[in-house]
Motif scaffolding. Structure first.
Motif, PDB file in Angstrom:
ATOM      1  N   MET A  16       0.957  -1.287   0.101  1.00  0.00           N
ATOM      2  CA  MET A  16      -0.030  -0.002   0.150  1.00  0.00           C
ATOM      3  C   MET A  16       1.134   1.273  -0.015  1.00  0.00           C
ATOM      4  N   VAL A  17       1.775   1.145   0.809  1.00  0.00           N
ATOM      5  CA  VAL A  17       2.633   2.519   0.623  1.00  0.00           C
ATOM      6  C   VAL A  17       3.600   2.552  -0.604  1.00  0.00           C
ATOM      7  N   LEU A  18       3.895   1.552  -1.073  1.00  0.00           N
ATOM      8  CA  LEU A  18       4.275   1.760  -2.529  1.00  0.00           C
ATOM      9  C   LEU A  18       3.690   2.046  -3.369  1.00  0.00           C
ATOM     10  N   VAL A  19       2.264   1.535  -3.567  1.00  0.00           N
ATOM     11  CA  VAL A  19       1.529   2.010  -4.443  1.00  0.00           C
ATOM     12  C   VAL A  19       0.959   3.138  -4.266  1.00  0.00           C
ATOM     13  N   CYS A  20       0.706   3.858  -3.187  1.00  0.00           N
ATOM     14  CA  CYS A  20       0.318   5.151  -2.835  1.00  0.00           C
ATOM     15  C   CYS A  20       1.452   6.197  -3.235  1.00  0.00           C
ATOM     16  N   GLY A  21       2.823   5.711  -3.092  1.00  0.00           N
ATOM     17  CA  GLY A  21       3.960   6.303  -3.275  1.00  0.00           C
ATOM     18  C   GLY A  21       3.877   6.767  -4.906  1.00  0.00           C
ATOM     19  N   GLY A  22       3.561   5.451  -5.679  1.00  0.00           N
ATOM     20  CA  GLY A  22       3.486   5.555  -6.940  1.00  0.00           C
ATOM     21  C   GLY A  22       2.357   6.457  -7.754  1.00  0.00           C
ATOM     22  N   VAL A  23       1.272   6.366  -7.029  1.00  0.00           N
ATOM     23  CA  VAL A  23       0.105   7.030  -7.273  1.00  0.00           C
ATOM     24  C   VAL A  23       0.261   8.540  -7.324  1.00  0.00           C
ATOM     25  N   ASN A  54      10.502  -7.124   6.922  1.00  0.00           N
ATOM     26  CA  ASN A  54      10.508  -5.919   6.608  1.00  0.00           C
ATOM     27  C   ASN A  54      11.587  -5.074   6.311  1.00  0.00           C
ATOM     28  N   LEU A  55      12.720  -5.172   7.051  1.00  0.00           N
ATOM     29  CA  LEU A  55      13.951  -4.565   6.725  1.00  0.00           C
ATOM     30  C   LEU A  55      14.639  -5.084   5.547  1.00  0.00           C
ATOM     31  N   LYS A  56      14.323  -6.542   5.200  1.00  0.00           N
ATOM     32  CA  LYS A  56      14.939  -6.891   3.900  1.00  0.00           C
ATOM     33  C   LYS A  56      14.163  -6.598   2.659  1.00  0.00           C
ATOM     34  N   THR A  57      12.958  -6.241   2.899  1.00  0.00           N
ATOM     35  CA  THR A  57      12.155  -5.726   1.746  1.00  0.00           C
ATOM     36  C   THR A  57      12.264  -4.174   1.368  1.00  0.00           C
ATOM     37  N   LEU A  62      15.143  -0.382  -2.136  1.00  0.00           N
ATOM     38  CA  LEU A  62      16.110   0.583  -2.306  1.00  0.00           C
ATOM     39  C   LEU A  62      17.204   0.418  -3.191  1.00  0.00           C
ATOM     40  N   GLU A  63      17.711  -1.129  -3.189  1.00  0.00           N
ATOM     41  CA  GLU A  63      18.616  -1.606  -4.185  1.00  0.00           C
ATOM     42  C   GLU A  63      18.125  -1.574  -5.522  1.00  0.00           C
ATOM     43  N   SER A  64      16.674  -2.000  -5.620  1.00  0.00           N
ATOM     44  CA  SER A  64      16.190  -1.996  -6.913  1.00  0.00           C
ATOM     45  C   SER A  64      15.813  -0.637  -7.473  1.00  0.00           C
ATOM     46  N   THR A  65      15.320   0.209  -6.970  1.00  0.00           N
ATOM     47  CA  THR A  65      14.877   1.512  -7.452  1.00  0.00           C
ATOM     48  C   THR A  65      15.900   2.681  -7.242  1.00  0.00           C
ATOM     49  N   GLY A  66      16.721   2.553  -6.394  1.00  0.00           N
ATOM     50  CA  GLY A  66      17.792   3.710  -5.988  1.00  0.00           C
ATOM     51  C   GLY A  66      17.190   4.397  -4.875  1.00  0.00           C
ATOM     52  N   SER A  67      18.186   4.698  -3.974  1.00  0.00           N
ATOM     53  CA  SER A  67      17.614   5.534  -2.881  1.00  0.00           C
ATOM     54  C   SER A  67      17.470   7.009  -3.309  1.00  0.00           C
ATOM     55  N   SER A  68      18.269   7.525  -4.289  1.00  0.00           N
ATOM     56  CA  SER A  68      18.229   8.876  -4.545  1.00  0.00           C
ATOM     57  C   SER A  68      17.004   9.384  -5.067  1.00  0.00           C
ATOM     58  N   LYS A  69      16.165   8.468  -5.526  1.00  0.00           N
ATOM     59  CA  LYS A  69      14.898   8.982  -6.030  1.00  0.00           C
ATOM     60  C   LYS A  69      13.692   9.416  -5.095  1.00  0.00           C
ATOM     61  N   THR A  93      19.259  -8.480  12.380  1.00  0.00           N
ATOM     62  CA  THR A  93      18.635  -7.252  12.373  1.00  0.00           C
ATOM     63  C   THR A  93      19.815  -6.336  12.364  1.00  0.00           C
ATOM     64  N   ALA A  94      20.742  -6.511  13.032  1.00  0.00           N
ATOM     65  CA  ALA A  94      21.805  -5.321  12.982  1.00  0.00           C
ATOM     66  C   ALA A  94      22.536  -4.911  11.386  1.00  0.00           C
ATOM     67  N   ASN A  95      22.603  -6.234  10.861  1.00  0.00           N
ATOM     68  CA  ASN A  95      23.335  -6.280   9.414  1.00  0.00           C
ATOM     69  C   ASN A  95      22.301  -5.640   8.655  1.00  0.00           C
ATOM     70  N   ARG A  96      20.784  -5.807   8.759  1.00  0.00           N
ATOM     71  CA  ARG A  96      20.054  -5.167   7.932  1.00  0.00           C
ATOM     72  C   ARG A  96      19.788  -3.700   7.947  1.00  0.00           C
ATOM     73  N   VAL A  97      20.108  -3.320   9.481  1.00  0.00           N
ATOM     74  CA  VAL A  97      19.988  -1.842   9.767  1.00  0.00           C
ATOM     75  C   VAL A  97      21.206  -1.180   9.045  1.00  0.00           C
ATOM     76  N   LYS A  98      22.157  -1.996   9.242  1.00  0.00           N
ATOM     77  CA  LYS A  98      23.551  -1.343   8.688  1.00  0.00           C
ATOM     78  C   LYS A  98      23.423  -1.106   7.320  1.00  0.00           C
ATOM     79  N   LYS A  99      22.850  -2.064   6.552  1.00  0.00           N
ATOM     80  CA  LYS A  99      22.644  -1.872   5.063  1.00  0.00           C
ATOM     81  C   LYS A  99      21.752  -0.637   4.534  1.00  0.00           C
ATOM     82  N   ILE A 100      20.754  -0.696   5.344  1.00  0.00           N
ATOM     83  CA  ILE A 100      19.914   0.682   5.170  1.00  0.00           C
ATOM     84  C   ILE A 100      20.579   2.158   5.480  1.00  0.00           C
TER      85      ILE A 100
END
Length: 133
Positions: A16-23, A54-57, A62-69, A93-100
């Motif tokens: 829903m967040v992603l769809v609303c973001g696109g809409v 959720n962190l993985k998603t 971010l990897e597939s779309t680029g966080s700069s957008k 969890t710590a590793n996934r937070v680090k990646k973000i």
């Protein structure tokens, strides 16, 4: 114990967040400096499996779309807060937070819930920041 609904509800919220973001991309882009669409990811589930999913998603998005957008915010609150205490956070969890964080997103932890669970800014896992009042 997991049920179908406990696994699918967080994914539906993310969709829903992603769809609303696109809409609302055109409207948000015209109102935001730099034309970035705002994305807000909410993490509040007490189950570490759901939180890690959720962190993985978020990382995959971010990897597939680029966080700069996007102007991305990750907010951690409610029953999920104790999972991000430095004493109890899992390595996964710590590793996934680090990646973000490496992608320029700094997850914020609700200070009201931190007080509720007796967690201080000094005991938060690295990379996390406390929300402003």
């Amino acid at each position: 114990m997991y049920t179908f609904f406990s696994r699918i509800v967080p994914m539906l919220a993310l969709v829903m967040v992603l769809v609303c973001g696109g809409v609302f991309h055109a409207e948000a882009g015209s109102q935001n400096p730099g034309g970035k669409t705002k994305l807000l990811f909410d993490i509040s589930h007490p189950n570490p499996v759901v939180v890690n999913f959720n962190l993985k998603t978020i990382n995959q998005h971010l990897e597939s779309t680029g966080s700069s957008k996007y102007d991305v915010k990750v907010v951690i609150h409610g029953a999920a807060v104790p999972l991000f205490d430095a004493k109890s956070i899992t390595q996964l969890t710590a590793n996934r937070v680090k990646k973000i964080v490496e992608k320029g997103v700094h997850p914020e932890v609700c200070q009201v819930d931190m007080k509720r669970f007796r967690i201080t800014a000094n005991t938060l896992a690295p990379g996390l920041v406390v929300t402003k009042e």
